[in-house]
Design an enzyme around this catalytic site. Structure first.
Site, PDB file in Angstrom:
ATOM      1  N   GLU A   1       0.811  -1.212   0.019  1.00  0.00           N
ATOM      2  CA  GLU A   1       0.059   0.056  -0.138  1.00  0.00           C
ATOM      3  C   GLU A   1       0.784   1.334  -0.023  1.00  0.00           C
ATOM      4  O   GLU A   1       0.941   2.072   0.845  1.00  0.00           O
ATOM      5  CB  GLU A   1      -1.075  -0.012   1.289  1.00  0.00           C
ATOM      6  CG  GLU A   1      -1.993  -1.157   1.094  1.00  0.00           C
ATOM      7  CD  GLU A   1      -3.026  -1.115   1.972  1.00  0.00           C
ATOM      8  OE1 GLU A   1      -4.110  -1.469   1.902  1.00  0.00           O
ATOM      9  OE2 GLU A   1      -2.885  -0.443   3.064  1.00  0.00           O
TER      10      GLU A   1
ATOM     11  N   GLU B   1      -6.381  -7.295  -1.313  1.00  0.00           N
ATOM     12  CA  GLU B   1      -6.830  -7.267  -0.140  1.00  0.00           C
ATOM     13  C   GLU B   1      -8.218  -6.893  -0.119  1.00  0.00           C
ATOM     14  O   GLU B   1      -8.539  -5.829  -0.877  1.00  0.00           O
ATOM     15  CB  GLU B   1      -5.990  -6.207   0.715  1.00  0.00           C
ATOM     16  CG  GLU B   1      -4.637  -6.350   1.098  1.00  0.00           C
ATOM     17  CD  GLU B   1      -3.958  -5.384   2.189  1.00  0.00           C
ATOM     18  OE1 GLU B   1      -4.677  -4.943   2.837  1.00  0.00           O
ATOM     19  OE2 GLU B   1      -2.785  -5.113   2.314  1.00  0.00           O
TER      20      GLU B   1
END
Length: 347
Positions: free
Chosen positions: A150, A260
């Site tokens: 991320e 995710e």
């Protein structure tokens, strides 16, 4: 006859379209150390990775931290050996940190440079090379390596923090070549991962800017991964995700996946309103199935590679960092998987 045949094969074609039906089970050793013994749908004790693969999971994501201890290299080699025994592929998520890495935290590992980009670029290269070579020496195949987790706000702060995209691009290039130069016989797909997969503007700005430096090239990576959590933003609709994933592939020519995601069985007081095209899905076991089915339909429609359910069995952390009480595919009172685990084999 031909029409009937085509109708009969449609489900098979849909299944074939998703290369990855995965789960991140990084916490499994910590759970087992705490005494958790997972149970399959029949109520029998079984290893978590075996339960998941028996129900359609075909790839396992593992987060890797730099410092010795939980989630370190040894931890992940041992976990990967268990995963490999099930036949599932392995996806290594290199955080390049001693702790959690996400848009709000990208702390440089202890002992790595925080003031010299040349030194730091070499350190990320050498570390990535060492991780991959260790897996090669252990004769463990690796399907995907994510160079950062991320990294919307950059990686390895402060040197790699936005808006310093020249440093970000250089670090990603160095990490990528740590994979490419490794002894792994079959080279893993190199993935770059941002959050808010539904936000095309965010994705476009990052990649246009990083690639625009000339220090990161399209040849450096193979995949683009995104997080997709519906409970963090009302704008996170499946429609927006579909647009974003389509644009990513059209613009950058990369394989794309949702790396995710999860859905709650209980969410009494959500911090944010849920997206409009998901509001009809209940917070329940059946709702988890419906969500994964709709997500899979969206991914198939955009020709995305698949999805990974984040930490479905972390019974000591059922909310998984969200405002919802329980996002698990395992009942944390009994440690038995819920019927929603069967969704992997149905999408």
């Amino acid at each position: 006859m031909l029409f009937s045949y085509l109708l009969a094969t449609l489900p098979l074609l849909a299944n074939a379209a998703l290369t990855y039906k995965g789960a991140d089970i990084s916490s499994v050793f910590i759970e087992e150390k705490a005494g958790v013994a997972y149970k399959n749908l029949a109520g029998e004790t079984q290893a978590l990775e075996a339960i998941l693969t028996d129900n359609g999971v075909n790839s396992i994501r593992q987060r890797v931290w730099v410092k010795n201890g939980d989630y370190d290299l040894t931890y992940n080699v041992n976990l990967a050996k268990r995963v490999a025994a099930t036949g599932a592929s392995i996806y290594l998520d290199l955080h390049y940190s001693d702790d959690w890495a996400d848009p709000k935290h990208q702390t440089t590992p202890d002992g790595w440079s925080t003031d010299d980009i040349n030194t730091l670029a070499d350190q990320i290269y050498q570390y990535t090379l060492s991780v991959c070579n260790t897996f090669a020496e252990e004769k463990i195949n690796v399907e995907i390596v994510s160079i950062g987790n991320e990294i919307t706000s950059g990686l390895l702060w402060p040197l790699g923090k936005t808006p310093n995209y020249e440093n970000i691009a250089r670090l990603l290039h160095s990490g990528a070549w740590g994979v490419k130069d490794s002894k792994l016989a079959t080279k893993p797909k190199i993935l770059i991962h941002l959050d808010n997969g539904w936000d095309w503007d965010q994705q476009k700005y990052f990649y246009d800017t990083a690639l625009g430096t000339g220090l990161l090239t399209s040849d450096d990576f193979d995949m683009i991964g995104v997080s997709y959590y519906p409970f963090y933003n009302e704008k996170a609709t499946l429609a927006s995700l579909k647009t974003s994933l389509t644009n990513i592939q059209t613009t950058y020519g990369k394989e794309v996946a949702v790396v995710e995601t999860n859905w709650p069985v209980k969410c009494s007081s959500p911090e944010f309103a849920f997206p409009a095209d998901l509001k009809d899905i209940p917070f329940s076991v059946d709702g988890q199935v419906t969500f994964l089915q709709r997500l899979a339909e969206t991914l198939t429609a955009t020709k995305a590679s698949g999805f990974f359910y984040w930490e479905p069995a972390w019974t000591k952390n059922a909310g998984l960092g969200s405002s919802c009480e329980d996002n698990l595919l395992v009942d944390y009172n009994t440690n038995q998987v819920r019927n929603s685990v069967k969704a992997f084999g149905q999408v």
